[in-house]
Design an enzyme around this catalytic site. Structure first.
Site, mmCIF file in Angstrom:
data_model
loop_
_atom_site.group_PDB
_atom_site.id
_atom_site.type_symbol
_atom_site.label_atom_id
_atom_site.label_comp_id
_atom_site.label_asym_id
_atom_site.label_seq_id
_atom_site.Cartn_x
_atom_site.Cartn_y
_atom_site.Cartn_z
ATOM 1 N N ILE A 88 -9.182 31.389 -33.910
ATOM 2 C CA ILE A 88 -9.931 31.970 -32.805
ATOM 3 C C ILE A 88 -9.174 33.124 -32.171
ATOM 4 O O ILE A 88 -9.788 34.087 -31.694
ATOM 5 C CB ILE A 88 -10.304 30.898 -31.757
ATOM 6 C CG1 ILE A 88 -11.250 31.491 -30.709
ATOM 7 C CG2 ILE A 88 -9.068 30.311 -31.102
ATOM 8 C CD1 ILE A 88 -12.515 32.112 -31.261
ATOM 9 N N GLU A 146 -14.221 24.796 -28.495
ATOM 10 C CA GLU A 146 -13.562 23.548 -28.111
ATOM 11 C C GLU A 146 -12.455 23.180 -29.090
ATOM 12 O O GLU A 146 -12.407 23.656 -30.210
ATOM 13 C CB GLU A 146 -14.575 22.405 -28.040
ATOM 14 C CG GLU A 146 -15.621 22.368 -29.147
ATOM 15 C CD GLU A 146 -15.074 22.210 -30.536
ATOM 16 O OE1 GLU A 146 -14.154 21.387 -30.722
ATOM 17 O OE2 GLU A 146 -15.561 22.890 -31.450
ATOM 18 N N GLY A 288 -14.970 25.050 -35.451
ATOM 19 C CA GLY A 288 -14.997 24.950 -33.995
ATOM 20 C C GLY A 288 -14.184 26.066 -33.376
ATOM 21 O O GLY A 288 -14.095 27.167 -33.921
ATOM 22 N N GLU A 289 -13.613 25.820 -32.222
ATOM 23 C CA GLU A 289 -12.776 26.781 -31.485
ATOM 24 C C GLU A 289 -13.565 27.968 -30.949
ATOM 25 O O GLU A 289 -12.990 28.860 -30.330
ATOM 26 C CB GLU A 289 -11.629 27.323 -32.351
ATOM 27 C CG GLU A 289 -10.704 26.279 -32.923
ATOM 28 C CD GLU A 289 -9.611 26.877 -33.818
ATOM 29 O OE1 GLU A 289 -9.518 28.128 -33.911
ATOM 30 O OE2 GLU A 289 -8.863 26.102 -34.418
ATOM 31 N N GLY A 290 -14.863 28.052 -31.206
ATOM 32 C CA GLY A 290 -15.619 29.258 -30.880
ATOM 33 C C GLY A 290 -15.574 30.283 -31.990
ATOM 34 O O GLY A 290 -16.017 31.421 -31.812
#
EC number: 2.4.2.21
Length: 322
Positions: A88, A146, A288-290
């Protein structure tokens, strides 16, 4: 809740009709430009301030063997985020996003949702407020992500509670579970639904019983953004699941949201259908992580560049359609 500015959309659409291209030829890029015009209230919207927020929380349910990674990875990855070494970080730099990292009580995992509510009312409210407070009111566009080992399990439980079905309908491989691991996850989701289902009165109760701190924080950020008229790029399964309990009760809550991508997590496509959102990308991502939203943000930049910088037929002295 505020709605998109219909007047700004109409003026932006009129501009689109005069740009030097066949009508509709830029496909969803044109839709993105109109969407951004509506939420910015400007005919020619800008993306001067793109914010990404990664919320992190730990989950007691991780002890049930529902993740391919141990719980300590959450804290370790937060350290990696702060050092700029995660996916990210690279993707946020590439798309020009200001990245905010918000860990929430990492030393205190939530309760195991198959045996108790994940959080007390106070803990859930604190997480919701942490999410709302992290949103920069100057942002032209927000994406949320997240980090929380085991959090696809509460995400699956939230989806099942919101839209029906059981663990087998919503629980997937997450970070790479084998078949026995998926079976454990399905069983845990079903146990959580059986334990809490009759006691869930409203979306807040669903989040506190079945969710997690970072999940509630994402919901808080998404709802707060609506109040500030800031459009949101939703990331993957967990980010979308965070808003599922509220969307089931108030479907219009995602009017200011675009789905960045459809992840490889099995339940995500089904969840997007329930939310009424068509993903911008299909890249088989499941990090995830955006991360998917950060990639999709570059599509938004492209859409706004074409909308702002193309000449009209009159300006270019090009004949329009007959």
């Amino acid at each position: 809740m505020p709605a998109a500015d219909a007047g700004a959309i109409a003026v932006a659409a009129a501009r689109q009709a005069q740009l030097t291209k066949p009508a509709g030829s830029l496909g969803r890029l044109e839709e993105i430009a109109l969407f951004m015009a509506g939420w910015s209230g400007r005919e020619i919207p800008a993306l001067d301030h793109l914010q990404g927020i990664v919320f992190a929380g730990n989950h007691g349910v991780a002890a049930k063997g529902v993740s391919a990674y141990p719980p300590e990875v959450t804290v370790q990855m937060v350290g990696n985020f702060h050092q700029g070494g995660a996916a990210i970080n690279a993707l946020a730099r590439t798309c020009g996003a200001h990245l905010t990292i918000v860990p929430i009580d990492l030393h205190r995992p939530t309760q195991d949702i198959s045996g108790a509510p994940a959080m007390s009312e106070e803990e859930c409210l604190t997480a919701l407020n942490a999410g709302a407070g992290a949103v920069d009111p100057r942002a032209d566009l927000l994406f949320v992500g997240e980090m929380g080992i085991g959090n696809t399990t509460p995400a699956a439980a939230l989806c099942a509670q919101a839209f029906g079905g059981g663990g087998a309908d919503w629980a997937g491989r997450g970070t790479g579970l084998d078949a026995p691991g998926v079976a454990r996850k399905v069983a845990v989701v079903d146990e959580a639904l059986a334990l809490h289902g009759a006691d869930i009165r409203d979306p807040f109760d669903a989040l506190r019983r079945l969710g997690g701190r970072e999940i509630a924080a994402m919901a808080g950020a998404i709802v707060a953004s609506r109040g500030m008229r800031i459009p949101v790029l939703l990331d993957g399964f967990i980010a979308c699941a965070s808003i599922a309990p509220i969307a089931a009760a108030e479907p219009d809550i995602t009017a200011h949201c675009m789905a960045a991508h459809c992840s490889a997590e099995g339940g995500h496509a089904r969840l997007l259908a329930h939310l009424g959102l068509a993903p911008l990308l299909h890249l088989a991502m499941r990090l995830g992580e955006g991360s998917g939203a950060a990639v999709a943000a570059q599509l938004v930049r492209s859409a706004l560049a074409a909308h702002a910088e193309m000449a009209t037929f009159a300006q270019a002295e090009v004949a329009g359609a007959l």
